[in-house]
Design a protein around this motif. Structure first.
Motif, PDB file in Angstrom:
ATOM      1  N   ARG A  26     122.594 -28.031  71.150  1.00  0.00           N
ATOM      2  CA  ARG A  26     122.306 -26.745  70.534  1.00  0.00           C
ATOM      3  C   ARG A  26     123.289 -26.472  69.396  1.00  0.00           C
ATOM      4  O   ARG A  26     124.455 -26.830  69.466  1.00  0.00           O
ATOM      5  N   ARG A  27     122.768 -25.803  68.351  1.00  0.00           N
ATOM      6  CA  ARG A  27     123.558 -25.622  67.134  1.00  0.00           C
ATOM      7  C   ARG A  27     124.856 -24.858  67.413  1.00  0.00           C
ATOM      8  O   ARG A  27     125.919 -25.222  66.902  1.00  0.00           O
ATOM      9  N   LYS A  28     124.790 -23.802  68.203  1.00  0.00           N
ATOM     10  CA  LYS A  28     125.986 -23.014  68.482  1.00  0.00           C
ATOM     11  C   LYS A  28     127.045 -23.869  69.169  1.00  0.00           C
ATOM     12  O   LYS A  28     128.226 -23.837  68.797  1.00  0.00           O
ATOM     13  N   GLU A  29     126.628 -24.629  70.169  1.00  0.00           N
ATOM     14  CA  GLU A  29     127.568 -25.494  70.888  1.00  0.00           C
ATOM     15  C   GLU A  29     128.129 -26.575  69.969  1.00  0.00           C
ATOM     16  O   GLU A  29     129.327 -26.887  70.012  1.00  0.00           O
ATOM     17  N   SER A  30     127.279 -27.138  69.123  1.00  0.00           N
ATOM     18  CA  SER A  30     127.732 -28.205  68.226  1.00  0.00           C
ATOM     19  C   SER A  30     128.752 -27.687  67.217  1.00  0.00           C
ATOM     20  O   SER A  30     129.707 -28.386  66.872  1.00  0.00           O
TER      21      SER A  30
END
Length: 213
Positions: free
Chosen positions: A111-115
């Motif tokens: 997921r973008r936020k986690e990345s």
């Protein structure tokens, strides 16, 4: 040209017909080592890396490329477990530093936020705290190459290919980043194949040195 080692990484039968010469190359390397391919510009060093990465085709039959016990030469580039750092850094100019570093994680399904959080953590490992919101065009040459290394290593590739990553930098910075590369190798445990035309750099970085003439 051949060099010994165990079978963590090996390549046999690279053969490429270029306009001015023929490139023939085979080698093997141990896990966690840095092998430098040394030779003058235009001799075919980058061609070797491109064939290993799957970005360029062999002339004739495919070479045999084995990485971590798996034959990878028939796999598409994205499935080979190989990361590559180019001389220019090849950053995405429309993405900020954080999203450049996170790109491979997002591509693999994170997921973008986690990345992006992971990218910020990783940038700290390369002395780039607070650089996440910067655009590539605002970075110095050394900063661009550290971002490129971070973008490659964050995905934990089995093999890192380095195509003269420091050659466009001044001698002092080139020497400093070569030493840092060895430190990052110790920290992250990657295996690397690096091409260079600079003998001092090759001797500073390499566990194994292969000359192409």
């Amino acid at each position: 040209m051949e060099a010994g080692g165990n079978m963590y990484f090996s390549v046999k039968g690279i053969h490429k017909e270029l306009e001015s010469r023929t490139v023939d190359f085979s080698m093997s390397a141990e896990s966690g080592t840095i092998t430098c391919i040394l030779g003058p510009s235009g001799i075919g060093k980058s061609t070797v890396l491109n064939i290993i990465a799957g970005l360029e085709r062999n002339t004739g039959a495919p070479p045999e490329i084995i990485l971590a016990g798996k034959r990878i030469d028939s796999l598409p580039p994205a499935c080979r477990g190989v990361g590559m750092v180019f001389q220019s850094g090849a950053l995405f100019n429309h993405l900020d530093v954080r999203d450049n570093v996170a790109y491979g994680l997002v591509s693999s399904g994170m997921r973008r936020k986690e990345s992006r959080l992971r990218a910020d953590e990783f940038l700290c490992e390369f002395g780039l705290e607070g650089f996440g919101g910067r655009m590539p065009q605002t970075l110095s040459g050394g900063e661009r190459q550290r971002v490129a290394l971070a973008r490659t290593l964050i995905t934990k590739p089995s093999l890192v290919l380095l195509d003269e990553p420091f050659s466009s930098l001044d001698a002092e910075l080139r020497s400093r980043l070569a030493l840092r590369l060895k430190e990052w190798r110790e920290k992250f445990g990657f295996t690397a194949l690096m091409v260079t035309h600079d003998e001092d750099e090759a001797r500073t970085v390499s566990d194994q040195l292969i000359r192409i003439q």
